[in-house]
Design a protein around this motif. Sequence first.
Motif, PDB file in Angstrom:
ATOM      1  N   UNK A  44       0.389  -1.989  -0.208  1.00  0.00           N
ATOM      2  CA  UNK A  44       0.170   0.083   0.052  1.00  0.00           C
ATOM      3  C   UNK A  44       0.988   1.090  -0.318  1.00  0.00           C
ATOM      4  N   UNK A  45       2.445   1.092   0.711  1.00  0.00           N
ATOM      5  CA  UNK A  45       2.890   2.190   1.154  1.00  0.00           C
ATOM      6  C   UNK A  45       3.180   3.231  -0.577  1.00  0.00           C
ATOM      7  N   UNK A  46       3.148   2.432  -1.208  1.00  0.00           N
ATOM      8  CA  UNK A  46       3.318   3.150  -3.118  1.00  0.00           C
ATOM      9  C   UNK A  46       2.066   4.324  -2.972  1.00  0.00           C
ATOM     10  N   UNK A  47       1.377   3.843  -3.234  1.00  0.00           N
ATOM     11  CA  UNK A  47       0.080   4.593  -3.626  1.00  0.00           C
ATOM     12  C   UNK A  47      -0.402   5.843  -2.321  1.00  0.00           C
ATOM     13  N   UNK A  48      -0.048   5.140  -1.319  1.00  0.00           N
ATOM     14  CA  UNK A  48       0.234   6.005   0.261  1.00  0.00           C
ATOM     15  C   UNK A  48       0.488   7.230  -0.543  1.00  0.00           C
ATOM     16  N   UNK A  49       2.113   7.378  -0.971  1.00  0.00           N
ATOM     17  CA  UNK A  49       3.209   7.723  -0.589  1.00  0.00           C
ATOM     18  C   UNK A  49       2.627   9.459  -2.183  1.00  0.00           C
TER      19      UNK A  49
ATOM     20  N   UNK B 170      -4.235  17.678   8.080  1.00  0.00           N
ATOM     21  CA  UNK B 170      -5.444  18.162   8.168  1.00  0.00           C
ATOM     22  C   UNK B 170      -5.619  16.512   8.061  1.00  0.00           C
ATOM     23  N   UNK B 171      -5.324  15.523   6.961  1.00  0.00           N
ATOM     24  CA  UNK B 171      -5.514  14.874   6.749  1.00  0.00           C
ATOM     25  C   UNK B 171      -4.483  14.118   7.184  1.00  0.00           C
ATOM     26  N   UNK B 172      -5.219  12.207   7.271  1.00  0.00           N
ATOM     27  CA  UNK B 172      -3.925  11.278   7.406  1.00  0.00           C
ATOM     28  C   UNK B 172      -4.548  10.228   6.147  1.00  0.00           C
ATOM     29  N   UNK B 173      -3.445   9.317   5.643  1.00  0.00           N
ATOM     30  CA  UNK B 173      -3.752   8.202   4.723  1.00  0.00           C
ATOM     31  C   UNK B 173      -3.217   7.508   4.809  1.00  0.00           C
ATOM     32  N   UNK B 174      -3.493   6.240   4.533  1.00  0.00           N
ATOM     33  CA  UNK B 174      -3.363   4.734   5.060  1.00  0.00           C
ATOM     34  C   UNK B 174      -4.027   3.805   4.598  1.00  0.00           C
ATOM     35  N   UNK B 175      -3.025   2.691   4.487  1.00  0.00           N
ATOM     36  CA  UNK B 175      -3.511   1.256   3.798  1.00  0.00           C
ATOM     37  C   UNK B 175      -4.290   0.808   4.568  1.00  0.00           C
ATOM     38  N   UNK B 176      -5.146   0.175   3.801  1.00  0.00           N
ATOM     39  CA  UNK B 176      -5.739  -1.254   5.196  1.00  0.00           C
ATOM     40  C   UNK B 176      -5.244  -2.587   4.449  1.00  0.00           C
TER      41      UNK B 176
ATOM     42  N   UNK C 213      -8.496  15.086  12.262  1.00  0.00           N
ATOM     43  CA  UNK C 213      -8.368  14.754  10.951  1.00  0.00           C
ATOM     44  C   UNK C 213      -9.261  13.907   9.941  1.00  0.00           C
ATOM     45  N   UNK C 214      -8.521  14.773   8.478  1.00  0.00           N
ATOM     46  CA  UNK C 214      -9.971  13.693   8.136  1.00  0.00           C
ATOM     47  C   UNK C 214      -8.777  12.022   8.001  1.00  0.00           C
ATOM     48  N   UNK C 215      -9.350  10.828   7.440  1.00  0.00           N
ATOM     49  CA  UNK C 215      -8.477  10.016   7.037  1.00  0.00           C
ATOM     50  C   UNK C 215      -8.591   9.053   5.771  1.00  0.00           C
ATOM     51  N   UNK C 216      -7.805   9.245   5.040  1.00  0.00           N
ATOM     52  CA  UNK C 216      -8.374   8.210   3.730  1.00  0.00           C
ATOM     53  C   UNK C 216      -7.923   6.597   3.822  1.00  0.00           C
ATOM     54  N   UNK C 217      -8.724   5.604   3.984  1.00  0.00           N
ATOM     55  CA  UNK C 217      -8.336   4.971   3.297  1.00  0.00           C
ATOM     56  C   UNK C 217      -8.170   4.090   2.385  1.00  0.00           C
ATOM     57  N   UNK C 218      -7.297   3.369   2.098  1.00  0.00           N
ATOM     58  CA  UNK C 218      -6.884   2.585   0.838  1.00  0.00           C
ATOM     59  C   UNK C 218      -7.281   1.427   0.754  1.00  0.00           C
ATOM     60  N   UNK C 219      -8.258   0.995  -0.213  1.00  0.00           N
ATOM     61  CA  UNK C 219      -7.906  -0.271  -0.143  1.00  0.00           C
ATOM     62  C   UNK C 219      -7.085  -1.431  -1.024  1.00  0.00           C
ATOM     63  N   UNK C 220      -7.436  -2.783  -0.768  1.00  0.00           N
ATOM     64  CA  UNK C 220      -6.627  -3.810  -1.323  1.00  0.00           C
ATOM     65  C   UNK C 220      -7.462  -3.891  -3.280  1.00  0.00           C
ATOM     66  N   UNK C 221      -8.357  -3.479  -3.727  1.00  0.00           N
ATOM     67  CA  UNK C 221      -8.074  -3.688  -4.682  1.00  0.00           C
ATOM     68  C   UNK C 221      -7.909  -2.950  -5.860  1.00  0.00           C
ATOM     69  N   UNK C 222      -7.653  -1.826  -4.845  1.00  0.00           N
ATOM     70  CA  UNK C 222      -6.504  -0.487  -5.946  1.00  0.00           C
ATOM     71  C   UNK C 222      -5.298  -0.910  -6.542  1.00  0.00           C
ATOM     72  N   UNK C 223      -4.648  -1.461  -4.599  1.00  0.00           N
ATOM     73  CA  UNK C 223      -2.668  -1.453  -4.976  1.00  0.00           C
ATOM     74  C   UNK C 223      -2.950  -2.849  -6.246  1.00  0.00           C
ATOM     75  N   UNK C 224      -4.284  -3.701  -5.810  1.00  0.00           N
ATOM     76  CA  UNK C 224      -4.048  -4.851  -7.160  1.00  0.00           C
ATOM     77  C   UNK C 224      -4.728  -4.693  -8.540  1.00  0.00           C
ATOM     78  N   UNK C 225      -4.843  -3.855  -8.643  1.00  0.00           N
ATOM     79  CA  UNK C 225      -5.364  -3.065  -9.875  1.00  0.00           C
ATOM     80  C   UNK C 225      -4.320  -1.964 -10.704  1.00  0.00           C
ATOM     81  N   UNK C 226      -3.382  -1.727  -9.572  1.00  0.00           N
ATOM     82  CA  UNK C 226      -2.403  -1.296 -10.604  1.00  0.00           C
ATOM     83  C   UNK C 226      -0.475  -2.371 -10.376  1.00  0.00           C
TER      84      UNK C 226
END
Length: 235
Positions: A101-106, A191-197, A222-235
């Motif tokens: 997940x980390x690359x997409x978070x960055x 203001x925002x936190x981005x993390x992967x599930x 802070x708002x929290x953006x949670x990146x899901x698994x399927x997005x990473x698999x598509x990339x």
Amino acid sequence: MSKIKERVKERIMRQLKDVRLASISHEIRVETAEFSENAFDQIAKHERIDLVILGNKQHLEGSGALSQKLTRLLSSDILLVPETVFIQPKRILGTIDFSKYSNRVYTLGEAFSKGIPDGRFSCIHVAKAPVHFFLGLNQSEINRLLQEETEAKKSKWLRQYQIEGKIETVRADGKHIASAILVHAQNYKMDMIIMGVKGSSSLTNLFVGGVTNEIFHHETNAAILILKDYKVEQN
């Protein structure tokens, strides 16, 4: 039932007149279902929704249980927004664990910050020693081994994705990783936190990772953006 749905829709339309969304292209849908989370899930799948924005109650009345259920259930990315959030986020925090997940978070964190006037993006990795692994070692030895392991993972990840940005290491020091993230975010007024599930692709729709789960049990502005698994698999 149709009259009730129409009344609810009218009420939502009146409320939208007072917010910015009224000037943005949108559609209001009112559905009925025995379990509301199932209705959201069906709509998200049918419409192929990429991002679902949910409230993350801090002081308002209510348990916030629906947001927690939808975060576990939906395959879309999730943005949790507390009522105390700053409308236009300027300070964005990425949480890096050197996983898939980390690359997409960055990447997303950098893109968001560049698209916002005076936007700033920073990354942290929270280091926490697994106690069962270090039995018999003193605290100084534990800290040294943890630092060496973290630096090795960081260097490998930076080389793999050809990233030159700085990643700060934050020690959990006995706290849950989620607590360490939120304390850091509060101290630096993020203001925002981005993390992967977390979780395998077969279980993502039922469970979220321990860190993401724990986030719901702590107050945050802070708002929290949670990146899901399927997005990473598509990339």
